[in-house]
Every structure is written in C-alpha cells, then in structure tokens.
Scaffold this motif. Structure first.
Motif, PDB file in Angstrom:
ATOM      1  N   LEU A  71     -23.110  -6.654 -11.433  1.00 47.95           N
ATOM      2  CA  LEU A  71     -22.351  -7.334 -10.773  1.00 47.95           C
ATOM      3  C   LEU A  71     -20.862  -6.867 -11.141  1.00 47.95           C
ATOM      4  N   VAL A  72     -20.620  -7.146 -12.506  1.00 50.32           N
ATOM      5  CA  VAL A  72     -19.308  -6.648 -12.823  1.00 50.32           C
ATOM      6  C   VAL A  72     -18.862  -5.212 -12.496  1.00 50.32           C
ATOM      7  N   GLY A  73     -20.048  -4.294 -12.677  1.00 56.11           N
ATOM      8  CA  GLY A  73     -19.649  -2.992 -12.329  1.00 56.11           C
ATOM      9  C   GLY A  73     -19.254  -2.717 -10.847  1.00 56.11           C
ATOM     10  N   LEU A  74     -20.087  -3.449 -10.320  1.00 55.34           N
ATOM     11  CA  LEU A  74     -20.023  -3.279  -8.723  1.00 55.34           C
ATOM     12  C   LEU A  74     -18.430  -4.009  -8.310  1.00 55.34           C
ATOM     13  N   LEU A  75     -18.144  -5.052  -8.963  1.00 53.02           N
ATOM     14  CA  LEU A  75     -16.990  -5.725  -8.463  1.00 53.02           C
ATOM     15  C   LEU A  75     -15.599  -5.016  -9.001  1.00 53.02           C
ATOM     16  N   ALA A  76     -15.766  -4.469 -10.245  1.00 45.82           N
ATOM     17  CA  ALA A  76     -14.983  -3.568 -10.740  1.00 45.82           C
ATOM     18  C   ALA A  76     -14.812  -2.277  -9.848  1.00 45.82           C
ATOM     19  N   GLN A  77     -15.573  -1.705  -9.565  1.00 43.67           N
ATOM     20  CA  GLN A  77     -15.649  -0.554  -8.528  1.00 43.67           C
ATOM     21  C   GLN A  77     -14.762  -0.593  -7.435  1.00 43.67           C
ATOM     22  N   PHE A  78     -15.199  -1.834  -6.699  1.00 39.54           N
ATOM     23  CA  PHE A  78     -14.876  -2.087  -5.193  1.00 39.54           C
ATOM     24  C   PHE A  78     -13.365  -2.955  -5.250  1.00 39.54           C
ATOM     25  N   THR A  79     -12.872  -3.409  -6.494  1.00 35.94           N
ATOM     26  CA  THR A  79     -11.674  -3.906  -6.400  1.00 35.94           C
ATOM     27  C   THR A  79     -10.668  -3.024  -7.190  1.00 35.94           C
ATOM     28  N   LEU A  80     -11.069  -2.789  -8.340  1.00 33.98           N
ATOM     29  CA  LEU A  80      -9.832  -2.077  -9.202  1.00 33.98           C
ATOM     30  C   LEU A  80      -9.542  -0.573  -8.309  1.00 33.98           C
ATOM     31  N   MET A  81     -10.518   0.128  -8.190  1.00 32.84           N
ATOM     32  CA  MET A  81     -10.052   1.560  -7.443  1.00 32.84           C
ATOM     33  C   MET A  81      -9.424   1.563  -6.327  1.00 32.84           C
ATOM     34  N   PRO A  82      -9.601   0.554  -5.314  1.00 33.12           N
ATOM     35  CA  PRO A  82      -8.873   0.519  -4.171  1.00 33.12           C
ATOM     36  C   PRO A  82      -7.509   0.009  -4.418  1.00 33.12           C
ATOM     37  N   LEU A  83      -7.271  -0.946  -5.411  1.00 37.18           N
ATOM     38  CA  LEU A  83      -6.131  -1.533  -5.465  1.00 37.18           C
ATOM     39  C   LEU A  83      -5.299  -0.379  -6.494  1.00 37.18           C
ATOM     40  N   ILE A  84      -5.780   0.236  -7.283  1.00 38.03           N
ATOM     41  CA  ILE A  84      -5.041   1.289  -7.927  1.00 38.03           C
ATOM     42  C   ILE A  84      -4.553   2.441  -7.134  1.00 38.03           C
ATOM     43  N   ALA A  85      -5.427   2.872  -6.302  1.00 44.25           N
ATOM     44  CA  ALA A  85      -5.153   3.591  -5.282  1.00 44.25           C
ATOM     45  C   ALA A  85      -3.851   3.287  -4.335  1.00 44.25           C
ATOM     46  N   TYR A  86      -3.972   2.150  -3.829  1.00 41.09           N
ATOM     47  CA  TYR A  86      -2.808   1.572  -2.960  1.00 41.09           C
ATOM     48  C   TYR A  86      -1.672   1.509  -3.802  1.00 41.09           C
ATOM     49  N   LEU A  87      -1.714   1.026  -5.175  1.00 45.51           N
ATOM     50  CA  LEU A  87      -0.433   0.905  -5.998  1.00 45.51           C
ATOM     51  C   LEU A  87       0.280   2.328  -6.320  1.00 45.51           C
ATOM     52  N   LEU A  88      -0.551   3.190  -6.353  1.00 39.03           N
ATOM     53  CA  LEU A  88      -0.105   4.693  -6.732  1.00 39.03           C
ATOM     54  C   LEU A  88       0.739   5.108  -5.479  1.00 39.03           C
ATOM     55  N   THR A  89       0.105   4.961  -4.270  1.00 43.91           N
ATOM     56  CA  THR A  89       0.572   5.549  -3.008  1.00 43.91           C
ATOM     57  C   THR A  89       1.972   4.929  -3.002  1.00 43.91           C
ATOM     58  N   VAL A  90       2.229   3.598  -3.310  1.00 43.23           N
ATOM     59  CA  VAL A  90       3.423   3.188  -3.316  1.00 43.23           C
ATOM     60  C   VAL A  90       4.392   3.308  -4.280  1.00 43.23           C
ATOM     61  N   VAL A  91       4.032   3.651  -5.283  1.00 43.05           N
ATOM     62  CA  VAL A  91       4.730   3.958  -6.292  1.00 43.05           C
ATOM     63  C   VAL A  91       5.272   5.363  -6.365  1.00 43.05           C
ATOM     64  N   PHE A  92       4.510   6.453  -5.790  1.00 49.88           N
ATOM     65  CA  PHE A  92       4.903   7.620  -5.782  1.00 49.88           C
ATOM     66  C   PHE A  92       5.305   8.197  -4.220  1.00 49.88           C
ATOM     67  N   HIS A  93       5.510   7.129  -3.372  1.00 50.92           N
ATOM     68  CA  HIS A  93       5.987   7.209  -1.978  1.00 50.92           C
ATOM     69  C   HIS A  93       5.124   8.680  -1.290  1.00 50.92           C
ATOM     70  N   LEU A  94       3.968   8.549  -1.211  1.00 51.45           N
ATOM     71  CA  LEU A  94       3.227   9.714  -0.722  1.00 51.45           C
ATOM     72  C   LEU A  94       3.026   9.582   0.683  1.00 51.45           C
ATOM     73  N   ASP A  95       2.990  10.979   1.517  1.00 53.97           N
ATOM     74  CA  ASP A  95       2.891  11.225   2.568  1.00 53.97           C
ATOM     75  C   ASP A  95       1.726  10.461   3.255  1.00 53.97           C
ATOM     76  N   PRO A  96       1.855   9.920   4.398  1.00 55.03           N
ATOM     77  CA  PRO A  96       0.809   8.862   5.172  1.00 55.03           C
ATOM     78  C   PRO A  96      -0.521   9.564   4.949  1.00 55.03           C
ATOM     79  N   PHE A  97      -0.830  10.800   5.381  1.00 59.52           N
ATOM     80  CA  PHE A  97      -2.197  11.298   5.386  1.00 59.52           C
ATOM     81  C   PHE A  97      -2.930  11.486   3.936  1.00 59.52           C
TER      82      PHE A  97
END
Length: 309
Positions: A71-97
């Motif tokens: 359960l901990v592995g699954l929660l970390a997988q589906f919460t940390l990685m999407p959130l980290i990805a989103y924050l990185l796109t904001v910080v680096f001002h990435l092209d939409p695609f």
C-alpha cells in the motif's frame, strides 16, 4: 533454444545500451524510424502480454501477506511521481506538449524493469513484483484521473476513452498472458525465457520512433527535457526510499519501494502520447526509458557495494 535464451538474458542485462543506441539511430535517421510511431500501441500490448506470462496468482497473494508495504509503495507511486512531475513543469516553464509528456510519465505505473533492478540491488523482489502488478491493474483508472488532475488545464482529457485504451493495451494482454501461462504450465518456461528479448526489442522500437518523430523538439529543448526527466527520476528514488525508511520497513523493502517509485512504465506513456496527444508529448517517455535504466543500474550497483562493504 539455449542460445536464444542466453541472447535474451544478455539483451535484458544490456537493455540500457540498446535503448541508447536506438535513440541515436532515431535521431540521425528520422525518415526511417518516424513511421514506426503507428506501431507503438501494438508493440506495448506485446510487451504487456510478456509481463502477464511471468505472473501467477501467487504474486497477488503477496498483498494479503504484506498489505502495508504494498500500500505504501502504491500510494508513493501514484502521489509522489505525478506531483513531482507537475512541479517540475511549473519550475522549468515547459512547453505545453512537453509538460503533458512529463506529467504523463509521472501518472503511469511502474514498469517491469523495476523488478530486474530491484533484484540487482538485492531488494525485496516479491514486493517489487506485487507493487508493479497492482499498479498496472490500477492504471486504467488512476492514470487518466491523475492526468486530468495535473494536466487538465493544459489540454482536454477524454477520461472514458483513455481508460478504455489502457485496458485494451495493458490489462487485456496481461490477463491473456496469465491465462496462457496457466494453460501451458511448465511449458511456458521456454517461452518466458525469451521474453526479455521481446521486451527489449519492443522498447527499442518505441524509443527510436519517438526520438525520430521529435527530432526538431530535441534540437530546440532536448537538454532541458533530459534535465527534467533525470530530476523526476532521482527525486522519485530519493523520496521513495525516505518514505519507506520512515515507515520502518527493512532495508530490502526500502530498496524495492524506492525503485518502484522512481521507475515508470515509460512505454505506456509513449503509447498514450502517440494515441491522444502528439509524438512530441512522448519525448519525455522516450528519454525516461533510456535514463531510468542507467540510473537504476547505478542505484543497484551502489546498493550491492554497500552490502559488500
């Protein structure tokens, strides 16, 4: 057959090298590899069928025996990685695609490569397989929902259609693989022994196709995408390990969860990008496919040396 099995095992161990070579070939010969984009979905289905061939009911029974770690592995997988990805796109001002592609990778479940890396890192392989299997089963529901949550402001996400697509290219082939495995019994071992070769060739095709179709974007912002992908992966490893340690798990369990969180099913990300968005959105998945195997091998080596020190 023994020679084919030996070749398959060798290809599996040197996967990162072949992924890198395919990326280089795709970049320099785009006119040849770009048309292969249309084969990404069926190729991924074949890889998922191979994954199903390696599974049995006992792999899922593990959840009952150790629900907290899974359960901990699954929660970390589906919460940390999407959130980290989103924050990185904001910080680096990435092209939409590109941003969609990064978030898409973060919303995907772990891939089978994580099981191999966990084995090399002397982690808990049974736990790794359990997390990968259940995360993959949950993907048709969670991946579209998470993508809608984190990337819905960038592009319209057709939830129902994407859920159906993931079911067709992931769940159905896996179920078919499990059924074939059960029907063939011990005879399936001969087929399973060459599956690493099938998986490597499949991912190589996907990487080459995406790189070829995204050459112009790579020239413009390839270095930035690589930095974002590398940070995404390394932060996943780091936070995954720290969370597992905070939960009081054993060292072997920590390593399994760390690797499961940090490594994604980039093939699924590429397939969804090619189907619903733009080949450019598959670029982060292609780069992730190459990078996470290198970084995973390094992590496994560090863990093995730590045990021997």
């Amino acid at each position: 057959m023994k020679q084919l099995t030996a070749l398959s095992n060798w290809m599996g161990k040197t996967f990162a090298l072949w992924a890198l070579i395919s990326a280089v070939l795709g970049f320099f010969f785009p006119e040849f590899f770009a048309p292969l984009v249309k084969f990404i979905v069926p190729v991924l289905g074949l890889i998922m069928f191979g994954m199903g061939m390696t599974l049995n009911i006992d792999d899922f029974v593990t959840i009952i025996k150790r629900p907290k770690a899974v359960l901990v592995g699954l929660l970390a997988q589906f919460t940390l990685m999407p959130l980290i990805a989103y924050l990185l796109t904001v910080v680096f001002h990435l092209d939409p695609f590109i941003a969609i592609g990064v978030i898409l990778v973060g919303c995907c479940p772990g891939g089978t490569a994580s099981n191999v890396i966990t084995f090399l890192a002397k982690g808990d392989v049974a736990l790794s397989v359990s997390i990968t299997s259940i995360a993959t089963v949950l993907a048709p529901l969670l991946t579209p929902l998470l993508l809608k949550l984190f990337a819905g402001q960038l592009i319209d996400i057709d939830l129902a259609s994407m859920m159906l697509t993931i079911t067709k290219i992931v769940i159905l082939p896996i179920v078919l693989g499990i059924v074939v495995h059960r029907l063939l019994g011990k005879k399936s071992e001969a087929v399973s022994s060459v599956l690493p070769l099938v998986s490597v060739v499949g991912i190589v095709v996907i990487v080459a196709a995406i790189i070829a179709a995204s050459k112009a974007t790579i020239v413009d912002s390839g270095a930035l995408v690589f930095v974002v992908v590398a940070l995404h992966n390394l932060l996943g490893f780091t936070l995954g390990y720290l969370i597992a340690r905070a939960c009081g798990f054993t060292e072997r369990q920590r390593r399994a969860i760390m690797i499961e969180v940090g490594m994604q099913n980039s093939g699924l990300g590429a397939a969804l990008a090619a189907t619903y968005f733009n080949p450019v959105a598959g670029l982060p998945s292609a780069i992730f496919s190459v990078w996470h195997n290198f970084s995973g091998a390094i992590v496994a080596n560090i863990c093995a040396r730590r045990d021997n020190s």
